[in-house]
Design a protein around this motif. Structure first.
Motif, PDB file in Angstrom:
ATOM      1  N   GLY B  98       1.993  21.219  19.363  1.00 53.61           N
ATOM      2  CA  GLY B  98       0.620  21.171  18.972  1.00 53.61           C
ATOM      3  C   GLY B  98       0.101  21.906  17.865  1.00 53.61           C
ATOM      4  O   GLY B  98       0.487  22.672  17.648  1.00 53.61           O
ATOM      5  N   LEU B  99      -1.064  21.423  17.817  1.00 51.68           N
ATOM      6  CA  LEU B  99      -1.648  22.168  16.526  1.00 51.68           C
ATOM      7  C   LEU B  99      -3.311  23.023  17.031  1.00 51.68           C
ATOM      8  O   LEU B  99      -3.513  21.818  18.306  1.00 51.68           O
ATOM      9  CB  LEU B  99      -1.702  21.249  14.987  1.00 51.68           C
ATOM     10  CG  LEU B  99      -1.349  21.302  14.544  1.00 51.68           C
ATOM     11  CD1 LEU B  99      -1.096  20.069  14.049  1.00 51.68           C
ATOM     12  CD2 LEU B  99       0.344  21.954  14.248  1.00 51.68           C
ATOM     13  N   ASN B 100      -3.501  23.482  16.656  1.00 54.58           N
ATOM     14  CA  ASN B 100      -4.657  24.160  16.735  1.00 54.58           C
ATOM     15  C   ASN B 100      -6.235  23.583  16.204  1.00 54.58           C
ATOM     16  O   ASN B 100      -6.298  23.441  15.079  1.00 54.58           O
ATOM     17  CB  ASN B 100      -4.884  25.096  16.396  1.00 54.58           C
ATOM     18  CG  ASN B 100      -6.195  26.248  17.134  1.00 54.58           C
ATOM     19  OD1 ASN B 100      -7.600  25.331  17.927  1.00 54.58           O
ATOM     20  ND2 ASN B 100      -6.490  27.734  17.324  1.00 54.58           N
ATOM     21  N   LEU B 103      -9.139  25.200  13.032  1.00 55.80           N
ATOM     22  CA  LEU B 103      -8.150  25.541  12.590  1.00 55.80           C
ATOM     23  C   LEU B 103      -7.774  24.482  11.239  1.00 55.80           C
ATOM     24  O   LEU B 103      -7.742  23.056  11.684  1.00 55.80           O
ATOM     25  CB  LEU B 103      -6.853  26.664  13.347  1.00 55.80           C
ATOM     26  CG  LEU B 103      -7.131  28.230  13.262  1.00 55.80           C
ATOM     27  CD1 LEU B 103      -6.004  28.173  13.897  1.00 55.80           C
ATOM     28  CD2 LEU B 103      -8.624  28.419  13.114  1.00 55.80           C
ATOM     29  N   GLU B 107      -3.771  26.932   7.710  1.00 51.09           N
ATOM     30  CA  GLU B 107      -4.128  28.104   8.714  1.00 51.09           C
ATOM     31  C   GLU B 107      -3.532  28.254   9.972  1.00 51.09           C
ATOM     32  O   GLU B 107      -2.658  28.493  11.049  1.00 51.09           O
ATOM     33  CB  GLU B 107      -5.512  28.358   9.698  1.00 51.09           C
ATOM     34  CG  GLU B 107      -6.354  29.262   8.584  1.00 51.09           C
ATOM     35  CD  GLU B 107      -7.649  28.876   8.395  1.00 51.09           C
ATOM     36  OE1 GLU B 107      -8.252  29.793   8.619  1.00 51.09           O
ATOM     37  OE2 GLU B 107      -8.608  27.947   9.841  1.00 51.09           O
ATOM     38  N   ASN B 108      -3.146  26.253  10.690  1.00 46.82           N
ATOM     39  CA  ASN B 108      -2.166  26.376  11.277  1.00 46.82           C
ATOM     40  C   ASN B 108      -0.460  26.722  10.793  1.00 46.82           C
ATOM     41  O   ASN B 108       0.633  26.888  11.939  1.00 46.82           O
ATOM     42  CB  ASN B 108      -2.787  24.225  11.710  1.00 46.82           C
ATOM     43  CG  ASN B 108      -2.867  24.504  13.368  1.00 46.82           C
ATOM     44  OD1 ASN B 108      -2.610  24.799  13.780  1.00 46.82           O
ATOM     45  ND2 ASN B 108      -4.316  23.642  12.783  1.00 46.82           N
ATOM     46  N   ILE B 110       0.265  28.384   8.635  1.00 45.15           N
ATOM     47  CA  ILE B 110       0.763  29.851   8.493  1.00 45.15           C
ATOM     48  C   ILE B 110       0.715  30.429  10.327  1.00 45.15           C
ATOM     49  O   ILE B 110       1.685  30.801  10.831  1.00 45.15           O
ATOM     50  CB  ILE B 110      -0.263  31.016   8.198  1.00 45.15           C
ATOM     51  CG1 ILE B 110      -0.790  30.403   6.936  1.00 45.15           C
ATOM     52  CG2 ILE B 110      -0.261  31.726   8.380  1.00 45.15           C
ATOM     53  CD1 ILE B 110      -1.874  30.893   6.173  1.00 45.15           C
ATOM     54  N   MET B 111      -0.052  29.770  11.658  1.00 45.78           N
ATOM     55  CA  MET B 111       0.114  30.599  12.691  1.00 45.78           C
ATOM     56  C   MET B 111       1.070  29.425  13.563  1.00 45.78           C
ATOM     57  O   MET B 111       1.944  30.555  13.828  1.00 45.78           O
ATOM     58  CB  MET B 111      -0.770  29.335  13.589  1.00 45.78           C
ATOM     59  CG  MET B 111      -1.788  30.275  14.563  1.00 45.78           C
ATOM     60  SD  MET B 111      -2.897  29.464  15.690  1.00 45.78           S
ATOM     61  CE  MET B 111      -2.368  28.309  15.998  1.00 45.78           C
ATOM     62  N   LYS B 112       1.654  28.481  13.030  1.00 51.24           N
ATOM     63  CA  LYS B 112       2.999  27.957  13.610  1.00 51.24           C
ATOM     64  C   LYS B 112       4.035  28.472  13.162  1.00 51.24           C
ATOM     65  O   LYS B 112       4.884  29.125  13.477  1.00 51.24           O
ATOM     66  CB  LYS B 112       3.811  26.564  13.205  1.00 51.24           C
ATOM     67  CG  LYS B 112       2.275  25.239  14.373  1.00 51.24           C
ATOM     68  CD  LYS B 112       2.974  25.289  15.343  1.00 51.24           C
ATOM     69  CE  LYS B 112       2.585  23.798  16.043  1.00 51.24           C
ATOM     70  NZ  LYS B 112       3.258  24.111  17.522  1.00 51.24           N
ATOM     71  N   GLU B 114       4.127  31.479  12.227  1.00 46.26           N
ATOM     72  CA  GLU B 114       4.088  33.119  12.726  1.00 46.26           C
ATOM     73  C   GLU B 114       5.209  32.888  14.185  1.00 46.26           C
ATOM     74  O   GLU B 114       5.448  33.906  14.212  1.00 46.26           O
ATOM     75  CB  GLU B 114       2.897  33.538  12.902  1.00 46.26           C
ATOM     76  CG  GLU B 114       1.952  33.898  11.563  1.00 46.26           C
ATOM     77  CD  GLU B 114       1.625  35.056  11.522  1.00 46.26           C
ATOM     78  OE1 GLU B 114       2.121  36.091  11.747  1.00 46.26           O
ATOM     79  OE2 GLU B 114       1.235  35.407  10.440  1.00 46.26           O
ATOM     80  N   MET B 115       4.134  32.060  14.595  1.00 45.52           N
ATOM     81  CA  MET B 115       4.481  31.280  15.919  1.00 45.52           C
ATOM     82  C   MET B 115       6.249  31.431  15.955  1.00 45.52           C
ATOM     83  O   MET B 115       7.100  32.076  17.125  1.00 45.52           O
ATOM     84  CB  MET B 115       4.310  30.452  17.043  1.00 45.52           C
ATOM     85  CG  MET B 115       2.648  31.065  17.132  1.00 45.52           C
ATOM     86  SD  MET B 115       2.138  29.568  17.659  1.00 45.52           S
ATOM     87  CE  MET B 115       1.338  30.068  18.637  1.00 45.52           C
ATOM     88  N   LEU B 116       6.600  30.770  15.035  1.00 44.75           N
ATOM     89  CA  LEU B 116       8.076  30.869  14.926  1.00 44.75           C
ATOM     90  C   LEU B 116       9.509  31.828  14.868  1.00 44.75           C
ATOM     91  O   LEU B 116      10.513  32.151  14.107  1.00 44.75           O
ATOM     92  CB  LEU B 116       8.434  29.654  13.995  1.00 44.75           C
ATOM     93  CG  LEU B 116       8.195  28.676  15.300  1.00 44.75           C
ATOM     94  CD1 LEU B 116       8.127  26.775  13.788  1.00 44.75           C
ATOM     95  CD2 LEU B 116       9.479  27.579  15.921  1.00 44.75           C
ATOM     96  N   MET B 118       8.932  33.870  10.671  1.00 44.36           N
ATOM     97  CA  MET B 118       8.621  34.050  10.156  1.00 44.36           C
ATOM     98  C   MET B 118       8.001  34.520   9.299  1.00 44.36           C
ATOM     99  O   MET B 118       6.790  35.037   9.908  1.00 44.36           O
ATOM    100  CB  MET B 118       8.366  32.367   9.123  1.00 44.36           C
ATOM    101  CG  MET B 118       9.164  31.667   8.679  1.00 44.36           C
ATOM    102  SD  MET B 118       8.802  30.045   8.893  1.00 44.36           S
ATOM    103  CE  MET B 118       8.313  30.197   6.816  1.00 44.36           C
ATOM    104  N   THR B 120       6.158  36.961   6.211  1.00 40.98           N
ATOM    105  CA  THR B 120       4.868  36.202   5.603  1.00 40.98           C
ATOM    106  C   THR B 120       5.138  35.534   3.984  1.00 40.98           C
ATOM    107  O   THR B 120       4.129  34.942   3.893  1.00 40.98           O
ATOM    108  CB  THR B 120       3.597  37.261   4.884  1.00 40.98           C
ATOM    109  OG1 THR B 120       3.450  38.874   6.409  1.00 40.98           O
ATOM    110  CG2 THR B 120       2.425  37.166   5.149  1.00 40.98           C
TER     111      THR B 120
END
Lengths: 272, 362
Positions: B98-100, B103, B107-108, B110-112, B114-116, B118, B120
């Motif tokens: 899924g993607l948001n 956004l 941004e997606n 970056i978010m993905k 982060e969730m995984l 990684m 910054t």
């Protein structure tokens, strides 16, 4: 017990990710709005103005409460209530709305309610800052009682996380639960003491039983506690009974919540 | 064998609840054990070893348990029982991650990431690569909300993010069927790159030609069991043969086979078939069990504490008095009634459990 421990450990391990992802949630909520994040402050500010007018001016006729003007009395409890309400409603939907996103990756799903908590918290800090300015204008002065805020804030966070864990899981399984919760929160608003001062009500004083029943409510414990902290009207360890009731309810929710969460986390996708 | 062991699976099983009615859903929420719900065994004791640098293809019919197995190996869902040892980080790539929509593409990403998990710096590093990999259309719209993307663009973006992670073990669940031919080529090239780096790949696909080109080893899974294991040349011809005969069967017949096979299994049977293995392999894991007894004790204690304190509050008795003289908050008569009620409830509980056990023995 081990389940609760596992769930809590996951929160602490992922604090950083929770905080950063909460920011993105903020961004996406108001992305289509012209005023953007201003709404997060504007919306509760309008609410406060309404209750100030209706209860402070019309109903209580500017009568002081616990020695302070109504607005100063209203704010510490009311912003805590506003935070708890939006957090609980947001958290109960959080799993349903986000599970698709995380279903195909290794992601600690138990942090999803915390993410809502963190994003609402940003909001709360803003409101707290503004209301502190208003409170100072209306004669509230900083005192050592303010340290109590730390304790009640801790209570609030643990309680909200426990409730979020339970409600988010149940909402995945039974979608009606969110609607039910919405109605329940409406009722809770009137009995949690967010806008009424129960102890200053002549009718209720004749029936102490009503007060006692209200005191069982965990929301009341937090809201009254926040007021005690900011207005300096009491110390938290004086009411041991309320403390025991609050913490046993919270712990039960936490244990039950982490149990059903772990039980269902692998199957969340199947339900949606 | 001097190659490092990457994945070691022993008797993995997975049991699902078949929730047919809404009341079944409600029942499953109850914390104190529930056996009335129909179960379905998707995996029935799968064992295998995968070594470093292997690329393993998993083949099998629809509903045979391939995706369940991959999800378990990548630790997205826990197995019901069995041992799983994974040395290294895993990453699953599958369609429809899924993607948001609200956004932007950037941004997606970056978010993905982060969730995984990684950092910054890593994300900044890989950002350009990820965007470029997902194709010209996406590059043009990268700063617009993802909801304006076409479905192909979305899945390419999602795939691109996942493919740029740097795991030791790459798990691919039919993800290469996303997008057009050029994108597919890019995907395969990327897989081959991974393979050349000596990374371990697990691969599910319905396209046997893809399996042939990418995998050296093939595991054939059917109805939750490993049917055959070996090189692609050994397994694939037999699998194709099986597929042909299976396709001749009628739809109803196939559905019946799947349904029956899901119920025809128990952990005891699996243990009897492999008596030399430790019993812990055949025990259900924590999350599928009802509340453990210490937890039940704590919950019971908290309930009693809560009731006691609430009664004291309602009676306006100070806590100290209530503890020293419990009879001030509750008269003896009521206490006896309450104890009797609890005893009756507990008795009924024990009796019904006994009956259930006897039922199982029969």
């Amino acid at each position: 017990m081990r389940e609760t421990w596992l769930v809590l450990l996951e929160q602490f391990k992922n604090l950083k990710v929770i905080r950063r992802l909460a920011k993105y949630e903020e961004k996406s909520t108001f992305q289509a709005h012209i005023l953007g994040n201003v709404w997060q402050i504007l919306d509760p500010a309008i609410n406060i103005a309404i209750y100030w007018f209706v209860f402070g001016m019309v109903l209580y006729g500017n009568k002081p409460m616990d020695g302070y003007s109504y607005i100063a009395w209203l704010l510490p409890g009311f912003i805590a209530w506003q935070f708890m309400r939006s957090e609980i409603l947001g958290a109960s939907r959080s799993m349903v709305s986000r599970v698709q996103m995380v279903s195909k990756m290794q992601f600690p799903v138990s942090t999803i309610p915390s993410m809502t908590l963190a994003s609402q918290l940003i909001n709360y800090w803003w409101m707290l800052g503004i209301s502190m300015v208003i409170m100072l204008m209306y004669g509230v002065r900083p005192s050592f009682y303010w340290l109590e805020f730390i304790y009640f804030f801790f209570c609030m966070i643990v309680f909200l996380y426990a409730v979020g864990l339970v409600t988010s899981t149940i909402t995945v399984v039974v979608r009606d639960f969110h609607t039910l919760l919405n109605s329940a929160m409406q009722l809770m608003f009137w009995v949690s003491g967010a806008i009424f001062n129960f102890s200053a009500n002549a009718i209720i004083e004749k029936h102490p039983m009503v007060i006692h029943i209200i005191q069982i409510n965990p929301f009341y414990y937090i809201i009254a506690g926040m007021r005690e902290a900011f207005l300096g009207t009491g110390l938290f360890y004086h009411d041991i009974k309320s403390m025991i009731i609050f913490w046993s309810i919270t712990l039960m929710l936490l244990i039950f919540g982490s149990h059903i969460h772990l039980k269902f986390r692998s199957r969340f996708v199947d339900y949606i | 064998m001097d190659k490092k062991l990457k994945i070691r699976a022993r008797y993995l099983t997975k049991e699902y609840d078949m929730m047919k009615t809404k009341s079944d859903k409600l029942k499953s929420l109850m914390p104190f054990g529930n056996t009335a719900i129909e179960k379905f065994w998707a995996l029935k004791g799968v064992s295998f070893d995968i070594y470093e640098g292997d690329s393993v293809g998993i083949v099998g019919l629809n509903g045979g348990g391939k995706s369940t197995l991959l999800n378990i190996v990548s630790q997205i869902i826990p197995p019901t029982s069995g041992e799983l040892e994974v040395n290294g980080t895993t990453n699953i790539i599958s369609v429809g991650a899924g993607l948001n929509g609200k956004l932007s593409g950037r941004e997606n990403i970056i978010m993905k990431c982060e969730m995984l998990g990684m950092s910054t710096a890593e994300i900044d590093d890989k950002m350009e690569d990820i965007i470029n990999f997902s194709g010209d259309q996406v590059i043009k719209k990268i700063d617009q909300p993802v909801k304006t993307y076409s479905s192909g663009m979305k899945s390419r973006l999602g795939f691109s993010v996942l493919v740029h992670q740097d795991p030791d073990i790459l798990i691919i669940d039919e993800a290469l069927s996303v997008g057009d031919a050029p994108f597919f080529e890019k995907g395969v090239a990327r897989m081959k790159e991974f393979k050349a780096q000596g990374k371990t790949i697990m691969f599910v696909s319905h396209s046997l030609s893809q399996v042939k080109t990418l995998c050296d080893k093939v595991v054939w899974i059917d109805h939750g069991r490993v049917v055959m294991e070996g090189t692609a040349a050994e397994v694939l011809p037999q699998f194709e043969e099986f597929q042909r005969t299976y396709n001749k069967k009628s739809k109803a017949e196939r559905a019946k086979i799947t349904r029956d096979s899901g119920q025809d299994f128990s952990l005891e049977e699996l243990h009897e078939a492999h008596p030399e293995e430790p019993i812990s392999y055949f025990k259900k894991k924590l999350y599928d069990k009802p509340l453990s007894w210490p937890t039940q004790t704590v919950l019971g204690f908290l309930t009693l504490l809560l009731i006691f304190t609430i009664t004291a509050t309602l009676r306006e008795v100070p806590l100290r008095t209530a503890v020293l003289h419990p009879l001030t908050i509750i008269s003896l008569k009521w206490l006896i009634v309450i104890v009797a009620v609890i005893a009756v409830i507990a008795g009924i509980g024990i009796l019904s459990r006994r009956r259930k056990e006897r039922h199982v023995l029969d």
